[in-house]
Write a protein that holds these residues in place. Structure first.
Motif, mmCIF file in Angstrom:
data_model
loop_
_atom_site.group_PDB
_atom_site.id
_atom_site.type_symbol
_atom_site.label_atom_id
_atom_site.label_comp_id
_atom_site.label_asym_id
_atom_site.label_seq_id
_atom_site.Cartn_x
_atom_site.Cartn_y
_atom_site.Cartn_z
ATOM 1 N N ASP A 150 69.038 8.755 41.440
ATOM 2 C CA ASP A 150 68.656 8.776 42.850
ATOM 3 C C ASP A 150 67.162 9.084 42.933
ATOM 4 O OD1 ASP A 150 68.164 11.625 42.971
ATOM 5 O OD2 ASP A 150 70.294 11.973 43.270
ATOM 6 N N LYS A 151 66.604 8.931 44.118
ATOM 7 C CA LYS A 151 65.150 9.060 44.298
ATOM 8 C C LYS A 151 64.611 10.426 43.860
ATOM 9 C CE LYS A 151 61.507 7.868 47.465
ATOM 10 N NZ LYS A 151 61.027 6.542 47.684
ATOM 11 N N LEU A 152 65.322 11.504 44.196
ATOM 12 C CA LEU A 152 64.866 12.841 43.810
ATOM 13 C C LEU A 152 64.905 13.042 42.296
ATOM 14 C CD1 LEU A 152 66.349 15.069 46.611
ATOM 15 C CD2 LEU A 152 64.002 15.168 45.784
ATOM 16 N N ALA A 153 65.967 12.614 41.667
ATOM 17 C CA ALA A 153 66.086 12.746 40.212
ATOM 18 C C ALA A 153 65.029 11.903 39.521
ATOM 19 C CB ALA A 153 67.477 12.335 39.756
ATOM 20 N N LEU A 154 64.806 10.707 40.028
ATOM 21 C CA LEU A 154 63.798 9.829 39.456
ATOM 22 C C LEU A 154 62.418 10.461 39.563
ATOM 23 C CD1 LEU A 154 62.947 7.154 38.199
ATOM 24 C CD2 LEU A 154 62.905 6.177 40.498
ATOM 25 N N GLN A 155 62.073 10.993 40.734
ATOM 26 C CA GLN A 155 60.767 11.625 40.934
ATOM 27 C C GLN A 155 60.583 12.792 39.958
ATOM 28 O OE1 GLN A 155 58.660 10.050 43.305
ATOM 29 N NE2 GLN A 155 57.181 11.188 42.118
#
Length: 174
Positions: A150-155
């Motif tokens: 997800d976007k948070l994990a990726l960031q």
């Protein structure tokens, strides 16, 4: 189903050394999965000859590169980026253009090999070191399970990659 090809932009101030190294390394290491580009906020107008010499010595693409402004990629018809990585502290602190598609960004600061003074051998060593640090980051990046994060994990993962060996102190917003 065809796998998505991700577009990546490497940013630096002069777009003559580190961002060019990043673009070339990702072109080869991410072939078929990633399209790599580079640009600068204040491009020098030419690629540093030792960047090209280093790329050739490491068997990476080393022809056809040019120093260009990030403004080229903020125009109508420019590629829409999935990822933008700043590779120098100055570019990380600058106000970037508004990028279409809201790409994931991270600061992957590397010391500037073009700023090294000394013999030709010492300068080449600095370029090789910068290329090695960028390759480690790019290897970690291309091996991320991008479609399952997800976007948070990726960031968070992108930020971790930026802190790998050789990281400079910038905390860029790029």
């Amino acid at each position: 189903m065809t796998e998505k090809i991700y577009s990546v932009l490497f940013l630096c101030t002069g777009n003559s050394a580190r961002s060019i190294l990043g673009e070339a390394i990702l072109q080869k290491e991410g072939q078929g999965r990633f399209r790599a580009f580079s640009a600068g906020s204040q491009p020098k107008g030419e690629v540093h000859p030792l960047a090209l010499k280093t790329l050739a010595a490491l068997d990476y693409p080393h022809e056809g590169f040019r120093s260009k402004s990030w403004d080229e990629f903020a125009e109508q018809g420019a590629p829409e980026f999935d990822f933008i990585f700043t590779v120098c502290d100055n570019a990380a602190g600058e106000a970037c253009p508004v990028w279409l598609g809201h790409p994931a960004t991270a600061h992957w600061g590397i010391e500037d090999p073009a700023a090294v003074e000394g013999t030709e051998a010492e300068k080449l060593q600095a370029f090789a070191k910068a290329a090695r640090f960028l390759k480690k980051r790019i290897d970690a990046f291309v091996n991320l399970p991008l479609s399952s994060l997800d976007k948070l994990a990726l960031q968070a993962k992108l930020k971790e990659i930026g802190a790998l060996e050789g990281a400079t102190s910038g905390n860029g917003k790029g």
